[in-house]
Write a protein that holds these residues in place. Sequence first.
Motif, PDB file in Angstrom:
ATOM      1  N   MET A   1      39.886  35.857  33.541  1.00 26.08           N
ATOM      2  CA  MET A   1      40.934  34.820  33.517  1.00 26.08           C
ATOM      3  C   MET A   1      40.348  33.473  33.958  1.00 26.08           C
ATOM      4  O   MET A   1      39.542  33.418  34.879  1.00 26.08           O
ATOM      5  CB  MET A   1      42.073  35.219  34.462  1.00 26.08           C
ATOM      6  CG  MET A   1      43.327  34.404  34.235  1.00 26.08           C
ATOM      7  SD  MET A   1      44.552  34.746  35.497  1.00 26.08           S
ATOM      8  CE  MET A   1      45.168  36.320  34.956  1.00 26.08           C
ATOM      9  N   ASP A   2      40.717  32.433  33.261  1.00 24.40           N
ATOM     10  CA  ASP A   2      40.213  31.107  33.633  1.00 24.40           C
ATOM     11  C   ASP A   2      40.736  30.690  34.994  1.00 24.40           C
ATOM     12  O   ASP A   2      41.823  31.082  35.402  1.00 24.40           O
ATOM     13  CB  ASP A   2      40.656  30.070  32.585  1.00 24.40           C
ATOM     14  CG  ASP A   2      39.939  30.298  31.269  1.00 24.40           C
ATOM     15  OD1 ASP A   2      38.714  30.555  31.299  1.00 24.40           O
ATOM     16  OD2 ASP A   2      40.617  30.246  30.213  1.00 24.40           O
ATOM     17  N   ASP A   3      39.937  29.852  35.666  1.00 26.12           N
ATOM     18  CA  ASP A   3      40.319  29.403  37.001  1.00 26.12           C
ATOM     19  C   ASP A   3      41.644  28.656  37.022  1.00 26.12           C
ATOM     20  O   ASP A   3      42.483  28.891  37.888  1.00 26.12           O
ATOM     21  CB  ASP A   3      39.217  28.488  37.568  1.00 26.12           C
ATOM     22  CG  ASP A   3      38.240  29.300  38.389  1.00 26.12           C
ATOM     23  OD1 ASP A   3      38.443  30.534  38.466  1.00 26.12           O
ATOM     24  OD2 ASP A   3      37.292  28.705  38.932  1.00 26.12           O
ATOM     25  N   PHE A   4      41.807  27.779  36.044  1.00 27.33           N
ATOM     26  CA  PHE A   4      43.033  26.960  36.056  1.00 27.33           C
ATOM     27  C   PHE A   4      44.271  27.833  35.858  1.00 27.33           C
ATOM     28  O   PHE A   4      45.331  27.572  36.406  1.00 27.33           O
ATOM     29  CB  PHE A   4      42.937  25.834  35.008  1.00 27.33           C
ATOM     30  CG  PHE A   4      43.191  26.256  33.591  1.00 27.33           C
ATOM     31  CD1 PHE A   4      44.456  26.126  33.031  1.00 27.33           C
ATOM     32  CD2 PHE A   4      42.163  26.789  32.812  1.00 27.33           C
ATOM     33  CE1 PHE A   4      44.693  26.506  31.721  1.00 27.33           C
ATOM     34  CE2 PHE A   4      42.401  27.168  31.502  1.00 27.33           C
ATOM     35  CZ  PHE A   4      43.661  27.034  30.960  1.00 27.33           C
ATOM     36  N   LEU A   5      44.078  28.911  35.095  1.00 26.72           N
ATOM     37  CA  LEU A   5      45.198  29.837  34.876  1.00 26.72           C
ATOM     38  C   LEU A   5      45.551  30.587  36.151  1.00 26.72           C
ATOM     39  O   LEU A   5      46.715  30.737  36.502  1.00 26.72           O
ATOM     40  CB  LEU A   5      44.817  30.848  33.797  1.00 26.72           C
ATOM     41  CG  LEU A   5      45.411  30.599  32.425  1.00 26.72           C
ATOM     42  CD1 LEU A   5      45.048  31.748  31.491  1.00 26.72           C
ATOM     43  CD2 LEU A   5      46.925  30.444  32.515  1.00 26.72           C
ATOM     44  N   LEU A   6      44.505  31.028  36.841  1.00 26.18           N
ATOM     45  CA  LEU A   6      44.715  31.762  38.087  1.00 26.18           C
ATOM     46  C   LEU A   6      45.423  30.875  39.101  1.00 26.18           C
ATOM     47  O   LEU A   6      46.373  31.287  39.765  1.00 26.18           O
ATOM     48  CB  LEU A   6      43.355  32.218  38.644  1.00 26.18           C
ATOM     49  CG  LEU A   6      43.442  33.089  39.900  1.00 26.18           C
ATOM     50  CD1 LEU A   6      44.120  34.420  39.575  1.00 26.18           C
ATOM     51  CD2 LEU A   6      42.055  33.328  40.488  1.00 26.18           C
ATOM     52  N   ARG A   7      44.963  29.613  39.180  1.00 22.01           N
ATOM     53  CA  ARG A   7      45.606  28.671  40.115  1.00 22.01           C
ATOM     54  C   ARG A   7      47.070  28.453  39.743  1.00 22.01           C
ATOM     55  O   ARG A   7      47.960  28.443  40.593  1.00 22.01           O
ATOM     56  CB  ARG A   7      44.859  27.336  40.113  1.00 22.01           C
ATOM     57  CG  ARG A   7      43.538  27.367  40.860  1.00 22.01           C
ATOM     58  CD  ARG A   7      43.074  25.956  41.165  1.00 22.01           C
ATOM     59  NE  ARG A   7      42.874  25.134  39.974  1.00 22.01           N
ATOM     60  CZ  ARG A   7      41.704  25.052  39.322  1.00 22.01           C
ATOM     61  NH1 ARG A   7      40.646  25.705  39.756  1.00 22.01           N
ATOM     62  NH2 ARG A   7      41.605  24.296  38.244  1.00 22.01           N
ATOM     63  N   ALA A   8      47.307  28.310  38.443  1.00 25.07           N
ATOM     64  CA  ALA A   8      48.686  28.099  37.986  1.00 25.07           C
ATOM     65  C   ALA A   8      49.561  29.291  38.371  1.00 25.07           C
ATOM     66  O   ALA A   8      50.692  29.139  38.850  1.00 25.07           O
ATOM     67  CB  ALA A   8      48.711  27.896  36.479  1.00 25.07           C
ATOM     68  N   LEU A   9      49.003  30.479  38.165  1.00 27.92           N
ATOM     69  CA  LEU A   9      49.750  31.697  38.459  1.00 27.92           C
ATOM     70  C   LEU A   9      50.057  31.795  39.959  1.00 27.92           C
ATOM     71  O   LEU A   9      51.192  32.057  40.355  1.00 27.92           O
ATOM     72  CB  LEU A   9      48.913  32.900  38.012  1.00 27.92           C
ATOM     73  CG  LEU A   9      49.677  34.149  37.562  1.00 27.92           C
ATOM     74  CD1 LEU A   9      50.697  33.811  36.498  1.00 27.92           C
ATOM     75  CD2 LEU A   9      48.690  35.190  37.033  1.00 27.92           C
ATOM     76  N   LEU A  10      49.045  31.526  40.772  1.00 29.38           N
ATOM     77  CA  LEU A  10      49.234  31.600  42.227  1.00 29.38           C
ATOM     78  C   LEU A  10      50.261  30.577  42.696  1.00 29.38           C
ATOM     79  O   LEU A  10      51.146  30.885  43.489  1.00 29.38           O
ATOM     80  CB  LEU A  10      47.893  31.376  42.941  1.00 29.38           C
ATOM     81  CG  LEU A  10      46.899  32.534  42.876  1.00 29.38           C
ATOM     82  CD1 LEU A  10      45.593  32.159  43.575  1.00 29.38           C
ATOM     83  CD2 LEU A  10      47.491  33.789  43.505  1.00 29.38           C
ATOM     84  N   ALA A  11      50.129  29.353  42.183  1.00 24.84           N
ATOM     85  CA  ALA A  11      51.077  28.304  42.562  1.00 24.84           C
ATOM     86  C   ALA A  11      52.493  28.697  42.144  1.00 24.84           C
ATOM     87  O   ALA A  11      53.450  28.540  42.904  1.00 24.84           O
ATOM     88  CB  ALA A  11      50.685  26.986  41.918  1.00 24.84           C
ATOM     89  N   GLY A  12      52.613  29.255  40.936  1.00 21.36           N
ATOM     90  CA  GLY A  12      53.919  29.676  40.436  1.00 21.36           C
ATOM     91  C   GLY A  12      54.528  30.760  41.314  1.00 21.36           C
ATOM     92  O   GLY A  12      55.710  30.696  41.680  1.00 21.36           O
ATOM     93  N   TYR A  13      53.699  31.746  41.686  1.00 25.07           N
ATOM     94  CA  TYR A  13      54.200  32.802  42.572  1.00 25.07           C
ATOM     95  C   TYR A  13      54.611  32.222  43.914  1.00 25.07           C
ATOM     96  O   TYR A  13      55.624  32.603  44.488  1.00 25.07           O
ATOM     97  CB  TYR A  13      53.126  33.877  42.778  1.00 25.07           C
ATOM     98  CG  TYR A  13      52.867  34.741  41.563  1.00 25.07           C
ATOM     99  CD1 TYR A  13      53.796  34.818  40.532  1.00 25.07           C
ATOM    100  CD2 TYR A  13      51.686  35.474  41.444  1.00 25.07           C
ATOM    101  CE1 TYR A  13      53.560  35.596  39.419  1.00 25.07           C
ATOM    102  CE2 TYR A  13      51.435  36.266  40.322  1.00 25.07           C
ATOM    103  CZ  TYR A  13      52.373  36.321  39.309  1.00 25.07           C
ATOM    104  OH  TYR A  13      52.144  37.095  38.208  1.00 25.07           O
TER     105      TYR A  13
END
Lengths: 261, 281
Positions: A1-13
Motif C-alpha cells: 500500500m502506498d504511504d499516502f494511502l496508509l496515512r489517509a486511512l489512519l487519519a480517516g480512522y
Amino acid sequence: MDDFLLRALLAGYGVAILAGPLGTFIVWRRMAYFGEALSHSALLGIALGLLIGISSQITVIVISVALAISITLLRHRGELSSDALLGIFSHSALSLGLIALSFMESVRVDLIGYLFGDVLAVTQNDVYWIASIDVAVLLTLFFIWRPLLALSVDEELAQVEGTPVARTRLIFMLLIATVIAVAMKIVGILLITSLLIIPAAAARPISNSPEQMALFATAIGALSVSFGLWGSLQWDTPTGPSIVIAATVLFLIAQTRAILR
Amino acid sequence: MLRNIPLQPPLSSTTCPTRIEMPNQQTAESTPLLVVDQLSLNISGQTILSDINLQLGEREILTLIGPNGSGKSSLVRIILGLLTPTKGACRLKKGIRIGYMPQHLQVGSLMPLTVSRFLLLGGKTSQKKVMEALAEVGASKIASAQIHTISGGEMQRTLLARALLREPQLLVLDEPVQGVDINGQVALYKLIQEIRDRYGCSILMVSHDLHLVMASTDRVICLNHHICCSGTPDIVTKDPAYSELFGSSQVALYSHHHDHTHDLSGKVIKCNQKSEGNQDG
C-alpha cells in the motif's frame, strides 16, 4: 500500500473514532444544525490562522468555541427560534470566511480542499496530531460520559439531581469544536456534519444501549472511510464525498434491515 | 405492612393531632425544610407569581392546586432552582436531598435506553437499588424495556422510581398522575402516601385534579398567581375563594372525603378506599 494511502486511512480512522461517540450525542441532542454552524465557521478560523500566522487548527477551535458560546447565550434570550438562529450563524460564518480568504491574495488557498477535504494530502505530522487529539478527546469523553448522557436525556432533571449541566455542556461543545478542526482535512468543512450524523443514525437500529450505539457508529464510520477511499481510487471520485456516500449506503442498509425485520 | 400502621398509635398521634387541630401553625413544630418568603415572579411585564409565602415541614404532604397557567409549575421550578424569582427568596434546608418527578419527560426513540439504565443515570446508585425502586412503584416488569416504548402510566412510575432512588428528604412531584387512568390515579396517590411513611420525607405536589388528591394531602395551597387560600383540605374546600376558583359544585364532593380522612389520622389509606367504594356503588 502506498504511504499516502496508509496515512489517509489512519487519519480517516482517527476521525471516525471521535465522530462515532460525539456524533451519537449530536443525534440524541438534536444538534445537527448546531454542528453545521460550527463547522461552517471553521473557514473563518482558517482565514484568521493565515492572517496572524499560527496553526489554523487552533484558530478553528477558538472561533467555533466562540460561536458556540454566542449561540448558547442568544438562544437563552429566546427571541428567535433555534433553527433560524443557527441558520443565520451558519451561513454568515461561511460567507464571512469566504470573504476573508478572498482578501488574502498573497496566500494561495486550496479552497476546494478546505470545503470538501483533501485526505490524500494528509502528512505524517497530521496523523500524529490526530492521534493525540483522539487520546485527549476520548479521555475527556470518558470522564463526562455519565453526566453528558444524563443531560442528553433531560437537562432539567439532570440539573435538579446535581449534574453539572453548564460545565458538561461547555466541555461537550469544546469537544465538537476540536473534532471539527481535526475532521476538516478529511471530509472538508461542508461535509463534517455528515460524518458525525450518518454513522450514528446508521448505528441506531442495531443498538440496544447508548454505548453500543457509540461503538457501532465508530465502526460504521471506519467502514465508510475504508469504502470511501477504495471507491475514490477505483472510480477516481473525490475522496471526501466518496466517504460520505459510503456512510449513506451503510445507513440505507441498516434502515432496510430494520424495516424488513 | 399497611395494616400495621393503625396499630401504632404513638407514632401517628404525635404528628397527626397537631396537624388536624392547628393546620396553620403545624410547621412551627419542626424546622421547615422549605421556606418561601414574599416571593414574586414577573416575566416580560406579566405577573406570574406575587407575594407567595409558604412553608413545608418534615413529613408533610403539601399540594399546590390551581387552574392552568396559575403559576404552579413556575413556583415549583423556582423551588428546584431552575428559575430565579424577581423578588423574595426561597430557602431550602442545607444539603437537602431532593427527588424530582417532572411533569413530562420524553426520551426520543433516537436513544436506545432501557428503563433500568435510565434509572441508573439518576446518580450514585446500583442495579440492585434500581430493581428495588421499580418493585416499589410496581413497575418491575418493564425494567429491561426500551424507555420510548413504555406507556404514559409506566413512565410516571418510572419517573417516581428515579426520584425515590435519590433517597429524598423532599420529594417534588409535578402532576404525578398525569396521563394515568382513574384506577391508576388512586393507586398512585396511595403509593405516594406510603412513600411518605416509608421514607419519612416531605412531599410537595402539584395537581390540577381536585378529587383524589384531597384525600392524600395534609395541606393544600390554592394558587392563582397569588395564594387564594390554604389549609387542610376540609378548610380549603369550604373557603369561598376556593369555590370561586373551581366552582361550588366541587365542595360537596370533598367534604365527604375529608370527614373520614381526618378523623382517622392513621387510617387514611383504608378510609380512602372505602369512600371510593361508596362512590362506585
